[in-house]
Design a protein around this motif. Structure first.
Motif, PDB file in Angstrom:
ATOM      1  N   SER A 398       0.874  -1.178   0.000  1.00 21.29           N
ATOM      2  CA  SER A 398       0.000   0.000   0.000  1.00 21.29           C
ATOM      3  C   SER A 398       0.915   1.233   0.000  1.00 21.29           C
ATOM      4  CB  SER A 398      -0.877   0.018   1.250  1.00 21.29           C
ATOM      5  OG  SER A 398      -0.042   0.200   2.385  1.00 21.29           O
ATOM      6  N   ARG A 399       0.324   2.386  -0.186  1.00 20.56           N
ATOM      7  CA  ARG A 399       1.096   3.633  -0.180  1.00 20.56           C
ATOM      8  C   ARG A 399       1.917   3.773   1.107  1.00 20.56           C
ATOM      9  NH1 ARG A 399      -1.304   8.982  -2.590  1.00 20.56           N
ATOM     10  NH2 ARG A 399       0.203  10.391  -1.659  1.00 20.56           N
ATOM     11  N   ASP A 400       1.237   3.478   2.228  1.00 18.87           N
ATOM     12  CA  ASP A 400       1.908   3.627   3.526  1.00 18.87           C
ATOM     13  C   ASP A 400       3.054   2.626   3.671  1.00 18.87           C
ATOM     14  OD1 ASP A 400       0.240   5.624   4.119  1.00 18.87           O
ATOM     15  OD2 ASP A 400      -1.026   4.483   5.518  1.00 18.87           O
ATOM     16  N   GLU A 401       2.840   1.429   3.136  1.00 15.37           N
ATOM     17  CA  GLU A 401       3.893   0.402   3.253  1.00 15.37           C
ATOM     18  C   GLU A 401       5.118   0.772   2.404  1.00 15.37           C
ATOM     19  OE1 GLU A 401       0.857  -3.305   4.249  1.00 15.37           O
ATOM     20  OE2 GLU A 401       1.428  -2.900   2.160  1.00 15.37           O
ATOM     21  N   TYR A 402       4.863   1.286   1.213  1.00 12.75           N
ATOM     22  CA  TYR A 402       6.008   1.725   0.390  1.00 12.75           C
ATOM     23  C   TYR A 402       6.747   2.864   1.088  1.00 12.75           C
ATOM     24  CZ  TYR A 402       4.427  -1.105  -3.566  1.00 12.75           C
ATOM     25  OH  TYR A 402       4.084  -2.153  -4.371  1.00 12.75           O
ATOM     26  N   GLU A 403       5.964   3.752   1.668  1.00 15.79           N
ATOM     27  CA  GLU A 403       6.566   4.875   2.396  1.00 15.79           C
ATOM     28  C   GLU A 403       7.433   4.329   3.542  1.00 15.79           C
ATOM     29  OE1 GLU A 403       6.629   8.031   1.940  1.00 15.79           O
ATOM     30  OE2 GLU A 403       7.294   8.777   3.905  1.00 15.79           O
ATOM     31  N   ALA A 404       6.895   3.306   4.233  1.00 12.15           N
ATOM     32  CA  ALA A 404       7.621   2.747   5.389  1.00 12.15           C
ATOM     33  C   ALA A 404       8.963   2.138   4.956  1.00 12.15           C
ATOM     34  CB  ALA A 404       6.755   1.698   6.084  1.00 12.15           C
ATOM     35  N   ILE A 405       8.975   1.388   3.850  1.00 11.11           N
ATOM     36  CA  ILE A 405      10.266   0.785   3.451  1.00 11.11           C
ATOM     37  C   ILE A 405      11.236   1.875   2.989  1.00 11.11           C
ATOM     38  CG2 ILE A 405       9.426  -1.582   2.970  1.00 11.11           C
ATOM     39  CD1 ILE A 405       9.798  -0.833  -0.070  1.00 11.11           C
ATOM     40  N   LYS A 423      11.499 -12.631  10.544  1.00  6.46           N
ATOM     41  CA  LYS A 423      10.224 -12.922  11.209  1.00  6.46           C
ATOM     42  C   LYS A 423       9.297 -11.701  11.139  1.00  6.46           C
ATOM     43  CE  LYS A 423       9.633 -14.148  15.675  1.00  6.46           C
ATOM     44  NZ  LYS A 423      10.266 -14.636  16.877  1.00  6.46           N
ATOM     45  N   GLN A 424       9.871 -10.533  11.368  1.00  8.27           N
ATOM     46  CA  GLN A 424       9.044  -9.318  11.369  1.00  8.27           C
ATOM     47  C   GLN A 424       8.621  -8.916   9.962  1.00  8.27           C
ATOM     48  OE1 GLN A 424      11.032  -6.100  13.327  1.00  8.27           O
ATOM     49  NE2 GLN A 424      10.532  -6.854  15.345  1.00  8.27           N
ATOM     50  N   GLY A 425       9.483  -9.144   9.006  1.00 12.40           N
ATOM     51  CA  GLY A 425       9.162  -8.793   7.617  1.00 12.40           C
ATOM     52  C   GLY A 425       8.811  -7.322   7.468  1.00 12.40           C
ATOM     53  N   LEU A 426       7.673  -7.072   6.822  1.00 15.13           N
ATOM     54  CA  LEU A 426       7.253  -5.700   6.560  1.00 15.13           C
ATOM     55  C   LEU A 426       7.046  -4.913   7.851  1.00 15.13           C
ATOM     56  CD1 LEU A 426       6.557  -3.792   4.280  1.00 15.13           C
ATOM     57  CD2 LEU A 426       4.259  -4.769   4.225  1.00 15.13           C
ATOM     58  N   ALA A 427       6.621  -5.628   8.906  1.00 12.17           N
ATOM     59  CA  ALA A 427       6.366  -4.961  10.196  1.00 12.17           C
ATOM     60  C   ALA A 427       7.614  -4.237  10.697  1.00 12.17           C
ATOM     61  CB  ALA A 427       5.893  -5.986  11.226  1.00 12.17           C
ATOM     62  N   PHE A 428       8.788  -4.745  10.341  1.00  8.23           N
ATOM     63  CA  PHE A 428      10.034  -4.093  10.770  1.00  8.23           C
ATOM     64  C   PHE A 428      10.066  -2.638  10.281  1.00  8.23           C
ATOM     65  CE2 PHE A 428      14.316  -2.658   9.809  1.00  8.23           C
ATOM     66  CZ  PHE A 428      14.986  -2.875  11.013  1.00  8.23           C
ATOM     67  N   ALA A 429       9.739  -2.460   8.998  1.00  9.38           N
ATOM     68  CA  ALA A 429       9.776  -1.101   8.429  1.00  9.38           C
ATOM     69  C   ALA A 429       8.636  -0.260   8.996  1.00  9.38           C
ATOM     70  CB  ALA A 429       9.684  -1.171   6.913  1.00  9.38           C
ATOM     71  N   ILE A 430       7.491  -0.869   9.169  1.00 12.73           N
ATOM     72  CA  ILE A 430       6.329  -0.104   9.645  1.00 12.73           C
ATOM     73  C   ILE A 430       6.558   0.395  11.075  1.00 12.73           C
ATOM     74  CG2 ILE A 430       3.862  -0.326  10.243  1.00 12.73           C
ATOM     75  CD1 ILE A 430       3.714  -2.180   7.703  1.00 12.73           C
ATOM     76  N   GLN A 431       7.212  -0.449  11.900  1.00 12.14           N
ATOM     77  CA  GLN A 431       7.469  -0.054  13.289  1.00 12.14           C
ATOM     78  C   GLN A 431       8.613   0.951  13.426  1.00 12.14           C
ATOM     79  OE1 GLN A 431       8.308  -3.827  15.006  1.00 12.14           O
ATOM     80  NE2 GLN A 431       6.220  -4.519  14.675  1.00 12.14           N
ATOM     81  N   GLU A 432       9.419   1.037  12.404  1.00  9.55           N
ATOM     82  CA  GLU A 432      10.615   1.896  12.476  1.00  9.55           C
ATOM     83  C   GLU A 432      10.312   3.336  12.892  1.00  9.55           C
ATOM     84  OE1 GLU A 432      14.062   2.862  11.640  1.00  9.55           O
ATOM     85  OE2 GLU A 432      13.999   1.060  12.846  1.00  9.55           O
TER      86      GLU A 432
END
Ligand code: FAD
Length: 432
Positions: A398-405, A423-432
């Motif tokens: 999603s837009r937010d996920e691309y922004e997060a990475i 293990k965290q995968g995408l969540a790693f970037a989102i939590q950053e």
């Protein structure tokens, strides 16, 4: 015969369009002081549309709909806009030589155009098969894709062989995007490339496998690890088959070639410092070349990337063309207020219903995440270098996920534990 301008933008592609808009927004010129010289017959347009919207069987994109700067959700710059802004468009005009010392350009029509400040935005050209010793690139059913004329030839070739066979040479993004467009036009596609997998410069084997499986499910055949050596032709010179090094003959009603590009630097070789390893014109963080009156932007420019500790790179991507162009104009008009460019490399592609984005650099150890088997996928990868995120890839975000990475790459997020990152995968970037 000659004309004099204060500012000349040489080249009329993506970077030229975004540079023009920046000039207009900043109001840093008077009417008639700025011109764009382009070999192409039309005002600058969003080149990526040529392998996407332009090739659709229905509702295809056509000019003026995709002039710059609609690709960045900005104003549509038609020829009328340039007129209103007092920007001269010198179209259908090739510059055949440049004299940096005298600040002049000579056109194929014999005109000398002089400048006080020059922005080189000559982009790149598609490599031709002849350059690899293969003859016959000019056959009417062999297509390349760099400009509108190429795209029109490709559309006509597709129309001339409904339900026929196409051979796509090259597994980079032009090859991949054209193969998808051909399939959408109901043409059977065989892709041929020498590497082990597609998009070898960017994709990991695992990522490539997903796309290759997806393409296979859409009817594309892959022939890897070999190259084309020659063509079979009919009496009119049209290609009827592609002959491969491994001896195979692939029937072909049309051929699409995407084997890489070369930056258009030749006018300035011997006059400006080049980045030999990057194959481009070397510029500083202000996009200024070794001559202080000359700037270079877009595909032709090799510029320092702060995020990579000042490493010089030449990027062949649209976002970089847009941003370097704007930055050069800012540097020209407000040098004291403009810092060195701090660019986060960004590439993307859209094929079929798939869509991915990549940020940063693909160096270091790779950690994949997400589900690679779904038909509506959401997966990706991080590249971890010296304990920090150096690059990130995401399909179906999603837009937010691309922004997060992108933020994780920009911040060079610290990775304490690779297994945890996986293990965290995408969540790693989102939590950053
Ligand atoms: P260009 O847009 O190539 O413009 C160069 C201009 O200079 C042209 O008008 C050319 O005619 C002119 N010129 C050159 N030499 C002369 C001369 N001697 N005299 C006069 N004029 C001259 N990037 C992405 O990030 N994502 C994508 O999905 C994507 N898709 C693409 C699809 C296609 C089919 C193509 C071809 C490219 C794609 N790109 C994509 C890359 C992107 O389009 C380029 O990075 C971008 O166009 C570079 O802009 P530029 O202005 O530097 O060069």
């Amino acid at each position: 015969m000659g004309r004099a301008f204060v500012y000349v933008i040489l080249g009329g592609g993506v970077a030229a369009g975004y540079a023009a808009l920046e000039f207009a927004r900043r109001g840093g010129y008077s009417r008639g002081e700025l011109c764009i010289i382009s070999e192409e017959a039309v005002a600058p347009y969003e080149r990526p549309a040529l392998s996407k919207g332009y090739l659709l069987p229905e509702g295809a994109a056509r000019l003026p709909g995709f002039h710059t700067c609609v690709g960045a959700n900005d104003e549509l710059l038609t020829t009328k806009w340039y007129k209103e802004q007092g920007i001269e468009l010198v179209l259908g005009t090739k510059v055949i030589s440049a004299d940096v010392r005298r600040k002049t350009l000579l056109t194929a029509t014999g005109e000398t155009i002089s400048y006080k400040t020059l922005i080189i935005a000559t982009g790149a050209r598609a490599l031709k098969l002849q350059e690899f010793g293969i003859q016959g690139s000019d056959a009417s059913n062999i297509c390349y894709l760099r400009n509108i004329d190429d795209a029109d030839k490709l559309v006509n070739a597709m129309k001339s062989c409904p339900g026929g066979n196409a051979v796509v040479i090259g597994g980079g993004y032009i090859g991949m995007e054209c193969a998808a467009a051909l399939v959408t036009n109901k043409i059977r596609v065989t892709m041929v490339f020498p590497e082990k997998h597609c998009m070898g410069r960017l994709f990991t084997e695992k990522i490539a496998e997903y796309y290759e499986d997806y393409y296979t499910s859409r009817g594309v055949t892959f022939v890897k690890g070999t190259v084309l050596t020659s063509f079979e032709r009919d009496t009119t010179g049209k290609v009827t088959a592609v002959i491969l090094k491994d001896g195979r003959h692939l029937p072909a009603d049309m051929v699409v070639v995407g084997i890489g590009i070369r930056a258009n630097t030749s006018l300035f070789e011997g006059q400006l410092v080049m980045s030999v390893e990057n194959g481009g014109i070397k510029v500083n963080g202000q996009l200024q070349t070794s001559d202080s009156s000359v700037y270079a932007v877009g595909d032709v420019a090799a510029f320092p990337i702060k995020l990579f500790d000042g490493d010089i790179r030449r990027l062949e991507h649209v976002d970089s063309a847009r941003r370097t162009a704007r930055h050069a104009v800012a540097s020209i008009l407000e040098p004291s207020k403009t810092r060195d460019i701090d660019y986060l490399p960004f590439f993307y592609s859209r094929v079929f219903t798939l869509s991915w984005q990549f940020y940063g650099d693909n160096v270091g150890e790779v950690v994949h995440f997400g589900v690679f088997t779904s038909s509506s996928p959401r997966f990706g990868a991080y590249w971890v270098n010296k304990g920090r995120i150096a690059g990130a890839f995401l399909e179906g975000g999603s837009r937010d996920e691309y922004e997060a990475i992108s933020v994780a790459v920009r911040r060079k997020a610290k990775v304490a534990n690779m297994a945890e990152l996986e293990k965290q995968g995408l969540a790693f970037a989102i939590q950053e």
